[in-house]
Design an enzyme around this catalytic site. Structure first.
Site, mmCIF file in Angstrom:
data_model
loop_
_atom_site.group_PDB
_atom_site.id
_atom_site.type_symbol
_atom_site.label_atom_id
_atom_site.label_comp_id
_atom_site.label_asym_id
_atom_site.label_seq_id
_atom_site.Cartn_x
_atom_site.Cartn_y
_atom_site.Cartn_z
ATOM 1 C CG ASN A 46 -0.220 -0.240 2.511
ATOM 2 O OD1 ASN A 46 0.836 -0.856 2.554
ATOM 3 N ND2 ASN A 46 -0.799 0.228 3.594
ATOM 4 C CD GLN A 74 -3.536 0.110 -1.187
ATOM 5 O OE1 GLN A 74 -3.539 0.923 -2.099
ATOM 6 N NE2 GLN A 74 -3.942 0.408 0.029
ATOM 7 N N GLY A 95 -13.847 -1.785 -0.608
ATOM 8 C CA GLY A 95 -14.663 -0.971 -1.487
ATOM 9 C C GLY A 95 -14.104 0.401 -1.793
ATOM 10 C CG HIS A 96 -11.893 2.894 1.062
ATOM 11 N ND1 HIS A 96 -11.911 1.864 1.966
ATOM 12 C CD2 HIS A 96 -10.646 3.411 1.113
ATOM 13 C CE1 HIS A 96 -10.724 1.753 2.534
ATOM 14 N NE2 HIS A 96 -9.938 2.674 2.024
ATOM 15 C CB THR A 132 -29.200 -6.375 9.643
ATOM 16 O OG1 THR A 132 -30.107 -6.987 10.566
ATOM 17 C CG2 THR A 132 -29.941 -5.995 8.372
ATOM 18 C CB CYS A 220 -3.614 2.509 7.526
ATOM 19 S SG CYS A 220 -4.428 1.656 6.172
#
Length: 274
Positions: A46, A74, A95-96, A132, A220
């Protein structure tokens, strides 16, 4: 010390990497013992973008009955991924990193692999994580993955590579003999550039160029002044690691923006004593 060591008394072995940050499969083979149950390797670092030889590692782990996991956070959406070609048992994607909203990820599990539930109780997520599901975020991840696949089919990786290399070339031209690439020169992500600039502290350079979005290590750990462990593993000194600058190009980056970033960084050098 890792959480596995601290909480579960698991023996963890960390094989070395070469000066480009790549794991030699031979070192991986030497680290495996009869007690080894899992090997986990990032598909792409990363910070430097260096790609690991996952398929070669799989050829070592599979005959020994050792599970192989790769973190593709990545690389998913940046390069072609095929779990069968990689030979992995487990693969994570985030996802991001593909322009989906934050807070959603996916785990590929090979069909014959059995896992214990992360959160017990309900039968959601095939019994692996009770609670959920966030349907909206899951749908967003699917849409983002579809758009990323279309981009790869349209040669988006080549466009990103041109922009990344343009940034490196322009900085090298403006700062001759002072720019040094961190990571592998070719076996790396198309969007990621990590360089060191002689006689500059990366954190100070970015502070002097507020219109450039970059980092001095992993996103991060942004704000952490300690030298990057990833860069130190390449054999860099703490001083060299402190000079690092990581800049990424993306879906909407243009050549004009790359040149503007180069101008800003070059101008910032004068205010940081570089």
């Amino acid at each position: 010390m890792s959480t596995l060591q601290r909480w579960h008394d698991v023996d963890v072995t960390y094989p070395p990497v070469d000066r480009f940050g790549r794991l030699d499969p031979g070192d991986g083979r030497a680290a495996i013992t009869p007690e080894t149950v899992l090997v986990t390797v990032m598909h792409a670092n990363n910070e430097t973008g260096t790609l690991q030889p996952i398929a070669d590692i799989a050829e070592i782990t599979r005959p020994r009955g050792v599970l192989l996991h790769t973190d593709a956070a990545q690389s998913a959406g940046k390069v072609d991924l095929d779990v069968d070609e990689l030979g992995v048992d487990l693969l994570t994607a985030v996802g991001h990193k593909m322009y989906a909203p934050k807070g959603i990820a996916a785990l590929y599990i090979r069909e014959d692999v059995t896992l214990e539930p992360l959160i017990g109780g309900g039968g959601q997520e095939r019994g692996l994580r009770a609670g959920t599901e966030n349907v909206a975020l899951a749908a967003a991840l699917g849409a983002a993955a579809d758009l990323a696949a279309r981009g790869l089919a349209a040669d988006e990786a080549a466009r990103l590579t041109r922009l990344r290399d343009q940034l490196q070339a322009e900085l090298t031209e403006r700062l001759p003999a002072r720019v040094h690439l961190h990571g592998h020169p070719t076996l790396r992500l198309p969007n990621t550039l990590n360089i060191g600039i002689d006689d500059v502290v990366g954190r100070e350079l970015l502070a002097a160029a507020p219109d450039v979005a970059g980092s001095t290590g992993s996103s991060c750990h942004s704000g952490d002044d300690q030298p990057s462990e990833s860069l130190l593993a390449l054999g860099l000194t703490p001083r060299q690691a402190a000079s690092a600058l990581r800049v990424s190009v993306g879906r909407w980056t243009t050549p004009q923006q790359v040149t503007a970033a180069t101008d800003s960084l070059a101008a910032a050098m004068t205010t940081t004593g570089g």
